[in-house]
Scaffold this motif. Sequence first.
Motif, PDB file in Angstrom:
ATOM      1  N   VAL A   1      -5.103  -2.991  10.522  1.00  0.00           N
ATOM      2  CA  VAL A   1      -5.412  -4.196   9.817  1.00  0.00           C
ATOM      3  C   VAL A   1      -5.261  -5.510  10.728  1.00  0.00           C
ATOM      4  O   VAL A   1      -5.883  -6.498  10.289  1.00  0.00           O
ATOM      5  CB  VAL A   1      -4.577  -4.247   8.626  1.00  0.00           C
ATOM      6  CG1 VAL A   1      -4.497  -5.089   7.161  1.00  0.00           C
ATOM      7  CG2 VAL A   1      -5.044  -2.407   7.868  1.00  0.00           C
TER       8      VAL A   1
ATOM      9  N   PRO B   1      -0.027  -2.736   4.702  1.00  0.00           N
ATOM     10  CA  PRO B   1      -0.332  -1.229   5.065  1.00  0.00           C
ATOM     11  C   PRO B   1       1.299  -0.775   5.907  1.00  0.00           C
ATOM     12  O   PRO B   1       2.156  -1.612   5.710  1.00  0.00           O
ATOM     13  CB  PRO B   1      -0.900  -1.216   6.562  1.00  0.00           C
ATOM     14  CG  PRO B   1      -1.375  -2.608   6.958  1.00  0.00           C
ATOM     15  CD  PRO B   1       0.017  -3.605   5.948  1.00  0.00           C
TER      16      PRO B   1
ATOM     17  N   GLY C   1      -3.452   5.727   2.374  1.00  0.00           N
ATOM     18  CA  GLY C   1      -4.388   5.059   3.680  1.00  0.00           C
ATOM     19  C   GLY C   1      -4.966   5.612   4.417  1.00  0.00           C
ATOM     20  O   GLY C   1      -4.286   6.652   4.312  1.00  0.00           O
TER      21      GLY C   1
ATOM     22  N   TRP D   1       0.905  -1.221   0.436  1.00  0.00           N
ATOM     23  CA  TRP D   1      -0.056   0.000  -0.003  1.00  0.00           C
ATOM     24  C   TRP D   1       0.390   1.309  -0.104  1.00  0.00           C
ATOM     25  O   TRP D   1       0.349   2.265  -0.196  1.00  0.00           O
ATOM     26  CB  TRP D   1      -0.805  -0.230   1.620  1.00  0.00           C
ATOM     27  CG  TRP D   1      -1.657  -1.201   1.287  1.00  0.00           C
ATOM     28  CD1 TRP D   1      -2.052  -1.894   0.453  1.00  0.00           C
ATOM     29  CD2 TRP D   1      -2.762  -1.272   1.874  1.00  0.00           C
ATOM     30  NE1 TRP D   1      -3.558  -3.175   0.485  1.00  0.00           N
ATOM     31  CE2 TRP D   1      -3.960  -2.078   2.119  1.00  0.00           C
ATOM     32  CE3 TRP D   1      -3.183  -0.762   3.343  1.00  0.00           C
ATOM     33  CZ2 TRP D   1      -4.935  -2.854   2.559  1.00  0.00           C
ATOM     34  CZ3 TRP D   1      -4.282  -0.919   3.997  1.00  0.00           C
ATOM     35  CH2 TRP D   1      -5.353  -2.161   3.528  1.00  0.00           C
TER      36      TRP D   1
ATOM     37  N   ASN E   1      -8.421   2.772   4.723  1.00  0.00           N
ATOM     38  CA  ASN E   1      -8.216   0.526   5.616  1.00  0.00           C
ATOM     39  C   ASN E   1      -8.960  -0.007   5.339  1.00  0.00           C
ATOM     40  O   ASN E   1      -9.288  -0.695   5.291  1.00  0.00           O
ATOM     41  CB  ASN E   1      -7.512   0.647   6.417  1.00  0.00           C
ATOM     42  CG  ASN E   1      -5.932   1.766   6.385  1.00  0.00           C
ATOM     43  OD1 ASN E   1      -5.539   2.556   4.802  1.00  0.00           O
ATOM     44  ND2 ASN E   1      -5.214   1.654   7.132  1.00  0.00           N
ATOM     45  N   GLN E   2     -10.374   0.236   6.325  1.00  0.00           N
ATOM     46  CA  GLN E   2     -12.107  -0.707   6.586  1.00  0.00           C
ATOM     47  C   GLN E   2     -12.274  -0.924   5.356  1.00  0.00           C
ATOM     48  O   GLN E   2     -12.606  -2.042   5.128  1.00  0.00           O
ATOM     49  CB  GLN E   2     -12.104   0.057   8.047  1.00  0.00           C
ATOM     50  CG  GLN E   2     -13.583  -0.808   8.207  1.00  0.00           C
ATOM     51  CD  GLN E   2     -14.360  -0.303   9.086  1.00  0.00           C
ATOM     52  OE1 GLN E   2     -13.401   0.696   9.512  1.00  0.00           O
ATOM     53  NE2 GLN E   2     -15.150  -0.880   9.745  1.00  0.00           N
TER      54      GLN E   2
ATOM     55  N   TYR F   1      -0.382   1.387  10.384  1.00  0.00           N
ATOM     56  CA  TYR F   1      -2.329   1.151  10.716  1.00  0.00           C
ATOM     57  C   TYR F   1      -1.985  -1.135  11.050  1.00  0.00           C
ATOM     58  O   TYR F   1      -3.039  -1.144  10.855  1.00  0.00           O
ATOM     59  CB  TYR F   1      -2.827   1.504   9.588  1.00  0.00           C
ATOM     60  CG  TYR F   1      -3.314   2.926   9.347  1.00  0.00           C
ATOM     61  CD1 TYR F   1      -4.184   3.534   9.516  1.00  0.00           C
ATOM     62  CD2 TYR F   1      -3.052   3.557   8.289  1.00  0.00           C
ATOM     63  CE1 TYR F   1      -4.351   4.616   9.666  1.00  0.00           C
ATOM     64  CE2 TYR F   1      -2.965   4.762   7.438  1.00  0.00           C
ATOM     65  CZ  TYR F   1      -3.334   5.380   8.774  1.00  0.00           C
ATOM     66  OH  TYR F   1      -4.174   7.170   8.362  1.00  0.00           O
TER      67      TYR F   1
END
Length: 249
Positions: free
Chosen positions: A50, A42, A15, A11, A20-21, A46
Amino acid sequence: MSKKKLIAGNWKMNGSLAANQTLVQALVQGLREPDCDVVVCPPAVYLQQVQQLLAGQTAIGLGAQDVSQHDNGAFTGDASAAMLKDFGVRYAIVGHSERRQHQGETDVHVAIKVKRALAAGITPIVCVGETLREREEGMTEFIVKRQLSAVIHLNGHCISEIVVAYEPVWAIGTGKTATPEQAQAVHAVLRAQLKAATDQADRVRILYGGSMNATNAAELLRQPDIDGGLIGGAALKAPDFLTIVAAAA
Ligand code: PGA
């Protein structure tokens, strides 16, 4: 050769909690039991989010984008392999060309990072690749072999535990993909180099990265020595990433 392909999403510095969700939920819903290994990497801040979003499913693993070459101590900004392990990290990208270029990572740093990752039980995804100028000067083979050789030199005894990613620098984020033939040629060079270092070289997955997308993935993944992909831009769009995973299965 019956090893599973590996599709890893890098990524990079993209984000947000909300984005991300949405992305992870779409991936989890879209991937029930993929026929290949799937990883998302990520940004470090994060990882915990994640990890929680991935809890309770086994289709997608968690990866980091870097790992410190040190175990602990006065290394401001670094995260050690053991720290990553605390958050369920199973893979770590090491020696990405953006880090080699902007953070001054050398072949030796990369080799040490690989060692730290392996010692913590994290699979390093070791990136190698030439710049456009190096390709034009006919240096491609020399460069990727030099980069991989440093890693083999320090980690020879467990070199079959790594993943290699061939990422021509000129193809990263540029929309210019290496042709399947260009990529396969370099993958074959890397495979031969691994074969000289271990009798388990066929187990090592060699990923291609650099503008791999939903349209070109299938043909790249059909090459005999391309065992998966390291996906940047297309990993941020769930439908594209899912299409690439489907092409690998
Ligand atoms: P890209 O990035 O797919 O956006 O070219 C790949 C990478 O840098 O890992």
